[in-house]
Design an enzyme around this catalytic site. Structure first.
Site, short mmCIF file in Angstrom:
data_model
loop_
_atom_site.label_atom_id
_atom_site.label_comp_id
_atom_site.label_asym_id
_atom_site.label_seq_id
_atom_site.Cartn_x
_atom_site.Cartn_y
_atom_site.Cartn_z
CG ASN A 208 33.03 49.79 59.64
OD1 ASN A 208 32.43 50.81 59.33
ND2 ASN A 208 33.19 48.77 58.80
CE LYS A 287 22.35 35.71 73.13
NZ LYS A 287 21.38 36.11 74.14
#
Ligand code: C5P
Length: 411
Positions: A208, A287
């Site tokens: 954030n 990944k």
């Protein structure tokens, strides 16, 4: 002694022979980590050149209205300052400030600022002893202006007596001490700050926009107030504040662990971190490869660190933040009860305030009271918040809550 780190000092220089010492003072302030902006009167420029002070402060020197307008308006400059120090302050300066004059930039700034004003008088001993100067000093003191000095001794004019400007080292020490309130002396404070990162896979995360500025300012202000401060910080680019012990973490789970390890030895807990509310249920081991298909991430709630701490049987004094976009007061009061907080600091986010911004404004709520802290740079706001926390903490010690009313609420 480095409570001057990142402090904003507006140094006023007026026309006295001691003005040459302002150069050394500027250098010392900078070396102590302060930001310095210099404002000179026209007479000061007869004693020392603006160029010298510009080079030493690393900032343009202001002396006329138009210059202040060009770089920073005079009201903006007055608001910018954490402290205003006029050194040297001549007899004429004391007279002008006592009268509340505003016909040059420095006196207008002194009138416009809400920051504490410090004066370092420097003048001939007879001028200092004159009844007119005595009256002006009395008037200024009665308005809360702090006088630093003068010292006694040999004067440039050959006289001996009171009127010498305090040495730059002494002025530096006085300004530094002015930031040390001692309100939390002997207490242990634990602060969380910054965002958390919740891993999606080995290279990606959910995060954030929290910059950590408010939490870091709270930690710095608590240290200045005499507390022993530990800071548990999510990933941010900020330097560790002076005299603060910092541990860096990434995820909400790591932050919770770091907090729980330290909380038993804590008097006051301030949760300023923007902890993730949700996190991926499981981070992929490798990944995640790109395909043309939509990708769904399954999220689970992250631990609520503050609520966990506030439910501990031996809990510290708990302070939380509430960042809201609407209906601030209602949400903040609800959050205080839901998380059993001793104090909640609510702020509006958006419209240039909150995350990533340098300024903030806060509305504090506690059992039976509230207080508004007007818009200000985060470090100043943090110092005010710490004063409130100290007052509420001490009030709680004097009148501990009856029964177990903290444990009734759940988040
Ligand atoms: O996100 P929320 O509005 O509930 O945050 C309120 C307070 O709770 C803040 O002080 C924040 O630091 C704290 N909090 C926490 N752990 C969470 C979420 C919030 O400590 N998971």
């Amino acid at each position: 002694m480095n409570s001057l780190a990142n402090k904003r000092i507006l140094l006023g220089v007026t026309g006295g022979i001691a003005a040459y010492k302002s150069a050394e003072l500027t250098r010392l302030l900078r070396r102590a980590g302060a930001e310095v902006r210099v404002v000179m009167t026209a007479a000061a420029a007869d004693f020392i050149t603006p160029l010298t002070l510009q080079a030493l402060s690393g900032q343009p020197v202001y002396s006329r209205w138009d210059e202040a307008g060009a770089a920073m308006g005079h009201i903006e400059l007055a608001r910018w300052a954490d402290r205003v120090l006029v050194a040297p302050a001549t007899a004429d300066t004391l007279a002008r400030l006592a009268q509340g004059r505003a016909d040059d930039l420095l006196s207008a700034l002194c009138l416009a600022t809400t920051a504490p004003l410090y004066l370092a008088p420097a003048m001939n001993q007879a001028m200092w002893r004159h009844a007119a100067t005595r009256d002006n000093v009395e008037t200024l003191r009665s308005r809360g202006v702090r006088l630093l000095g003068p010292a006694e001794g040999e004067q440039a004019c050959g006289d001996t007596g009171p009127g010498r400007m305090l040495e730059p080292e002494a002025l530096l020490a006085a300004l530094s001490a002015s930031f040390e309130s001692g309100a939390l002396a002997g207490l242990k404070v634990l602060v969380t700050a910054g965002p958390t990162r919740e891993a999606i896979d080995p290279v990606r995360f959910m995060g954030n926009r929290s910059s950590g500025k408010m939490g870091y300012a709270v930690a710095a202000a608590a240290a200045e107030a005499g507390a022993r401060v530990q800071l548990v910080s999510g990933p941010v680019a900020l330097p560790c504040p002076p005299r603060v012990e910092r541990v860096m973490v990434e995820s909400a789970a790591e932050m919770l662990d770091a907090v729980l390890e330290r909380v038993a030895d804590t008097d006051i807990f301030v949760a300023a971190a923007a902890v993730a509310d949700y996190r991926p249920q499981a981070a992929a081991a490798d990944k995640i490869k790109k395909t043309v298909q939509p990708l769904t991430l399954r999220l689970e709630p992250a631990p609520d660190i503050l609520a966990t701490v506030s439910r501990l049987p031996q809990r510290p004094f708990c302070v939380g933040f509430a960042a809201e976009t609407a209906d601030l007061e209602r949400h903040a009061r609800k959050k205080r009860l839901a998380k059993s907080l001793d104090l909640v600091a609510a702020n509006r986010v958006g419209r240039g305030l909150g995350f990533e911004a340098d300024d903030n404004e806060l509305h504090l709520f506690w059992e039976g009271g509230d207080a508004r802290l007007a818009r200000a740079p985060k470090p100043r706001l943090a110092r005010l918040l710490i004063e409130h926390i100290a007052a509420r903490y001490r009030a709680g010690l004097a009148h501990p809550p009856q029964g177990d009313d903290h444990a009734d609420h759940t988040a």
